[in-house]
Scaffold this active site. Structure first.
Site, short mmCIF file in Angstrom:
data_model
loop_
_atom_site.label_atom_id
_atom_site.label_comp_id
_atom_site.label_asym_id
_atom_site.label_seq_id
_atom_site.Cartn_x
_atom_site.Cartn_y
_atom_site.Cartn_z
N SER A 80 29.57 69.88 68.57
CA SER A 80 29.75 71.14 69.29
C SER A 80 30.37 70.94 70.66
O SER A 80 30.81 71.90 71.27
CB SER A 80 28.41 71.88 69.40
OG SER A 80 27.35 71.00 69.53
N HIS A 128 33.06 73.36 62.83
CA HIS A 128 31.91 73.64 63.68
C HIS A 128 31.12 74.81 63.11
O HIS A 128 31.58 75.95 63.11
CB HIS A 128 32.42 73.96 65.11
CG HIS A 128 31.33 74.23 66.08
ND1 HIS A 128 31.48 75.12 67.13
CD2 HIS A 128 30.07 73.76 66.19
CE1 HIS A 128 30.37 75.17 67.83
NE2 HIS A 128 29.50 74.36 67.27
N GLU A 186 34.02 77.58 62.93
CA GLU A 186 35.14 77.34 63.84
C GLU A 186 35.81 76.04 63.41
O GLU A 186 35.15 74.98 63.40
CB GLU A 186 34.54 77.21 65.24
CG GLU A 186 35.45 77.50 66.37
CD GLU A 186 34.68 77.52 67.71
OE1 GLU A 186 33.53 77.04 67.77
OE2 GLU A 186 35.25 78.00 68.69
N ASN A 192 31.60 78.63 72.12
CA ASN A 192 30.72 78.14 73.19
C ASN A 192 31.38 78.29 74.56
O ASN A 192 30.71 78.50 75.57
CB ASN A 192 30.32 76.69 72.94
CG ASN A 192 29.31 76.59 71.81
OD1 ASN A 192 28.66 77.57 71.47
ND2 ASN A 192 29.19 75.42 71.21
P1 NAD Z 1 19.49 66.73 64.44
O1 NAD Z 1 18.96 65.81 65.47
O2 NAD Z 1 18.62 67.78 63.88
O3 NAD Z 1 20.06 65.89 63.21
C1 NAD Z 1 20.81 64.73 63.34
C2 NAD Z 1 20.50 63.86 62.13
O4 NAD Z 1 21.43 62.79 62.11
C3 NAD Z 1 19.12 63.26 62.14
O5 NAD Z 1 18.47 63.51 60.91
C4 NAD Z 1 19.37 61.78 62.32
O6 NAD Z 1 18.40 60.97 61.67
C5 NAD Z 1 20.72 61.62 61.70
N1 NAD Z 1 21.44 60.44 62.16
C6 NAD Z 1 21.55 59.98 63.40
N2 NAD Z 1 22.29 58.86 63.43
C7 NAD Z 1 22.65 58.61 62.17
C8 NAD Z 1 23.43 57.59 61.53
N3 NAD Z 1 23.97 56.61 62.24
N4 NAD Z 1 23.63 57.68 60.20
C9 NAD Z 1 23.07 58.66 59.49
N5 NAD Z 1 22.32 59.64 60.03
C10 NAD Z 1 22.11 59.61 61.34
O7 NAD Z 1 20.80 67.36 65.08
P2 NAD Z 1 21.55 68.70 64.68
O8 NAD Z 1 21.07 69.81 65.53
O9 NAD Z 1 21.56 68.84 63.22
O10 NAD Z 1 23.03 68.38 65.18
C11 NAD Z 1 23.90 67.52 64.48
C12 NAD Z 1 25.32 67.70 64.99
O11 NAD Z 1 25.69 69.08 64.87
C13 NAD Z 1 25.53 67.35 66.45
O12 NAD Z 1 26.81 66.81 66.59
C14 NAD Z 1 25.44 68.70 67.14
O13 NAD Z 1 26.14 68.73 68.36
C15 NAD Z 1 26.12 69.58 66.12
N6 NAD Z 1 25.78 71.01 66.21
C16 NAD Z 1 24.50 71.41 66.45
C17 NAD Z 1 24.22 72.77 66.51
C18 NAD Z 1 22.81 73.24 66.77
O14 NAD Z 1 22.63 74.43 67.04
N7 NAD Z 1 21.83 72.39 66.68
C19 NAD Z 1 25.22 73.71 66.30
C20 NAD Z 1 26.51 73.26 66.03
C21 NAD Z 1 26.77 71.91 65.97
#
Ligand code: NAD
Length: 733
Positions: A441, A462, A474, A512
């Protein structure tokens, strides 16, 4: 080309079949109405015809009115657009009333020909208004079919008699979820509610049989019979009185008075209930005309219907062969990854869901199961469907399972190093045609693409949280992203039935980028001593679903702190939001992280329900004796967003204002009544907008400085949709 055809059978039933050529779904046009009218005349005049059935040649009955035509009616009126609209609407009433009266003697109510509707599937909008004018409605037992009047969702209301007929049929209370919320039901539920009459195996056969045996009395609508009383009572009936008073308060509470259609609908219902049926139809037509003449309805139809559909159909898809996704690898089974796995498997795509540890991957799959179970409890999902969807998801830690994937969506931690390592691991296991997408994001796509040896096949997709509910996706092009990757992302979005926009790579992309200044403006006002309730209410009263302080509580204060720190590190001395950070960081120091910690700008009870704005805030940020005007607060909150949208367009991040408007409403709920930031600017006019920018900039700082594009448009009297409404970019690529 004909949309309607008539065939007589040996029993004397005239079957009028609606089958618009070259379209998968019937939609009504003015020409269609003329054809239907002529066929009804023909069948009524033909002595050999004993009864009439109106049905469809497609699997569904109809999706509604061609909303493009409604917009066109206005233009056809020259200097008198309202007259043209009113006359067009009255013409539709004439045809439907003719069906309803079916040649009956006006005094005796005898001698008419029975007319039944046979609905094979979905019947929406005008597709239900026509059946409501018929004498009996038969629907196929098809649980996938939707029956309803969803007009309110695009800023209008049912204006071809649907409002008047449904209220007279069900009463104001019974009709209100259908009319005011646009609630759609499957045929069985629609029958239970009294919207339709029968659910059968073969609606055409049942309708034919019915018209052949119908008696005179079966043809007379309750409102055309002597002594008709509205179910639940008309406005001056004691019970009706309560309903109507309550409905006004409820509608105003829900819409904050910013949606003209909801108010007009209620007026049409209230006033219509006090007069005979034909007068009620005229009243409905006048209110409908008023709504169609309101710039809000034009803008809502344009963004929420016409342009949303155009984007979904690939308006901005580059030329490339079909990129339908068959097997997707989702890396990271956290909140986002699990959601992405769920929507993909639900769309029939095989999913490999990978996390660093097996239990994390399993938790991601369990999240999908939870969503499916919720669907089962709401009767939206069957147990077979659940099994089928879950069987498509392989939860594992083994990258070798990615073999054969044609798309990867990476959703691991927001860390450039972690993402780079994951990218390299993935690329070692997939074929050369696989497209790699990141769900980041905040991190630049061009930068992340450096971990790939094929940056042309690297892209940003996204999603918004929660993935299963949020409709916007997006798609972000890095500097070297190629057309095939864009086409892949668009084809994938289409498979999972979401609405895409395609933007260029820049800090915070589009959504955003616009929503952060909104939150920041709200927080800034707290620091200035503006009453927090004024900030929140001003936002709600201008149609924002959440005030800025509630929004930051929802997304969490620590996320805000994290983004602020990263932005400051990237911008250095040019960083403009110190005043915001003062409040935000202090909140974080107090441990008030927002809703998840049950404490933030709002106070929360044990269950996590908001119980009001937190009073401790005023101990640190004293509320000033003198408070700004409501409109001033609203303009600060709206301009903070729309100026960022204009800058994104000016910079070439956003290349299509249609995307800017649709994304604003679907992505962060930007005042939907306005049709989006660009529609809103057109509504108020570039000249006025530039003037307000100057005044706001003088009072509050450079962040409100008028963008050069808006200034130029103000000087030349231009409007965004006149100039860029066909998808033209502000800057050449
Ligand atoms: P999260 O912490 O809930 O999930 C991340 C997952 O990735 C975890 O389960 C973790 O164990 C896993 N992980 C970490 N390193 C890893 C690796 N090397 N190999 C395999 N798995 C691995 O985070 P999230 O909220 O799901 O966000 C994930 C991505 O999405 C981020 O880049 C975030 O910026 C983006 N994002 C988040 C949102 C939101 O509202 N939370 C919205 C849009 C985009």
């Amino acid at each position: 080309m004909t949309d309607f055809t008539l065939a007589r059978d040996a029993d004397g039933v005239a079957v009028i079949t609606w089958d618009v050529p070259k379209r998968s779904m019937n939609v009504m046009s003015m020409q269609g109405f003329e054809e239907l009218d002529a066929l009804i005349d023909e069948a009524l005049a033909d002595e050999a015809v004993k009864g009439i059935v109106i049905t469809s040649g497609k699997k569904d009955f109809a999706g509604g009115m061609d909303l493009g035509v409604i917009a066109g009616m206005k233009q056809s009126g020259g200097d008198e657009p309202a007259r043209a609209v009113f006359e067009g609407v009255m013409r539709m009433h004439g045809v439907l009333r003719k069906i309803e009266r079916a040649g009956m003697d006006p005094k005796t109510n005898k001698g008419g020909k029975p007319i039944a509707a046979a609905l094979p599937g979905t019947a929406l909008g005008i597709g239900l208004e026509i059946p409501l004018a018929c004498h009996r409605i038969f629907a196929a037992d098809n649980p996938k079919a939707k029956i309803g009047l969803p007009e309110i969702m695009v800023g209008i209301f049912p204006g071809a008699g649907g409002t008047t007929r449904l209220v007279r049929k069900l009463g104001a209370m019974g009709a209100s979820p259908l009319l005011l919320e646009g609630k759609m039901n499957d045929p069985k539920k629609a029958k239970a509610l009294g919207v339709i009459d029968e659910v059968v195996e073969d609606p055409l056969a049942a309708a034919k049989a019915w018209v052949l045996q119908a008696k005179d009395a079966d043809l007379v609508k309750p409102w055309d019979a002597k002594g008709y009383k509205m179910p639940g009572g008309a406005p001056y009936h004691p019970a009706g009185f309560m309903t109507f008073v309550g409905a006004s308060a409820m509608v105003h509470g829900k819409t904050q008075g910013v949606y003209p259609a909801a108010k007009a609908l209620l007026s049409a219902v209230y006033e219509g209930a006090l007069v005979p049926f034909d007068a009620a139809l005229r009243i409905e037509a006048r209110w409908f005309t008023k709504v169609l003449m309101d710039p809000s309805s034009t803008a809502m139809i344009r963004s929420l219907f016409l342009n949303k559909e155009a984007l979904e159909k690939g308006a901005n898809r580059p030329e490339a062969p079909d990129q339908t996704v068959r097997k997707v690898g989702v890396i990271g089974a956290g909140m986002m990854g699990a959601g992405i796995a769920y929507v993909s498997a639900n769309a029939g795509i095989d999913v490999v869901l990978i996390d660093a540890a097996q239990d994390a991957a399993d938790r991601g799959k369990a999240h999908c199961e939870g969503l499916l179970d919720k669907g089962i409890s709401r009767r939206k999902v069957t147990t077979e469907k659940k099994e089928e969807v879950l069987s498509r998801i392989t939860a594992t830690t083994d990258y070798a399972a990615l073999s054969g994937c044609d798309l990867i969506v990476e959703a691991v931690f927001e860390d450039i190093g972690v993402k780079a390592e994951v990218t390299r691991n993935v690329l070692a296991h997939v074929g050369p045609d696989c497209i790699f997408a990141t769900n980041t994001s905040t991190l630049p796509i061009t930068e992340l693409a450096k971990a790939s040896d094929a940056p042309d096949r690297f892209i940003g997709i996204h999603f918004f949280s929660p993935v299963d509910k949020m409709m916007l996706v997006e798609i972000i092009k890095g500097e070297r992203t190629g057309d095939v990757a864009v086409a892949k992302a668009l084809d994938f979005t289409r498979q999972i039935r979401k609405t895409p926009i395609v933007v260029n790579d820049a800090r915070f992309f589009y959504a955003n980028r616009c929503i952060i200044p909104y939150i920041n403006e709200g927080i800034r006002m707290v620091a200035e001593g503006v009453e927090p309730a004024l900030i929140e209410n001003a936002a709600r009263l201008v149609g924002m679903p959440l005030g800025p302080l509630q929004l930051v509580d929802e997304t969490s204060i620590d996320l805000g702190v994290k983004i602020a720190k990263a932005t400051k590190a990237a911008m250095g001395d040019a960083y403009p939001d110190e005043a915001v950070d003062e409040v935000l960081f202090w909140m974080a120091d107090q441990g008030r992280m927002g809703r998840k910690s049950k404490s933030g700008f709002y106070a929360y009870d044990e269950k996590g329900q908001r119980s009001g704005l937190w009073d401790g805030l005023s101990e640190r940020y004293t509320v000033s004796d003198e408070q700004p005007d409501l409109v001033e607060v609203q303009q600060r909150l709206l301009f903070a967003q729309v100026l960022e949208a204009v800058r994104a367009f000016e910079d070439g991040v956003l290349t299509d204002i249609r995307e800017g408007d649709v994304a604003a409403i679907l992505g962060w709920g930007f005042a939907p009544w306005s049709g989006g930031p660009f529609s809103w600017l057109d509504m108020i006019g570039a000249g006025f907008a530039a003037e307000r920018c100057d005044a706001l900039a003088a009072a509050h700082g450079d962040r409100f400085a008028c963008p050069a594009l808006l200034r130029e448009m103000a000087q030349s009297g231009a409007a965004f949709y006149d100039r860029y409404g066909d998808g033209r970019a502000a800057r050449a690529a």
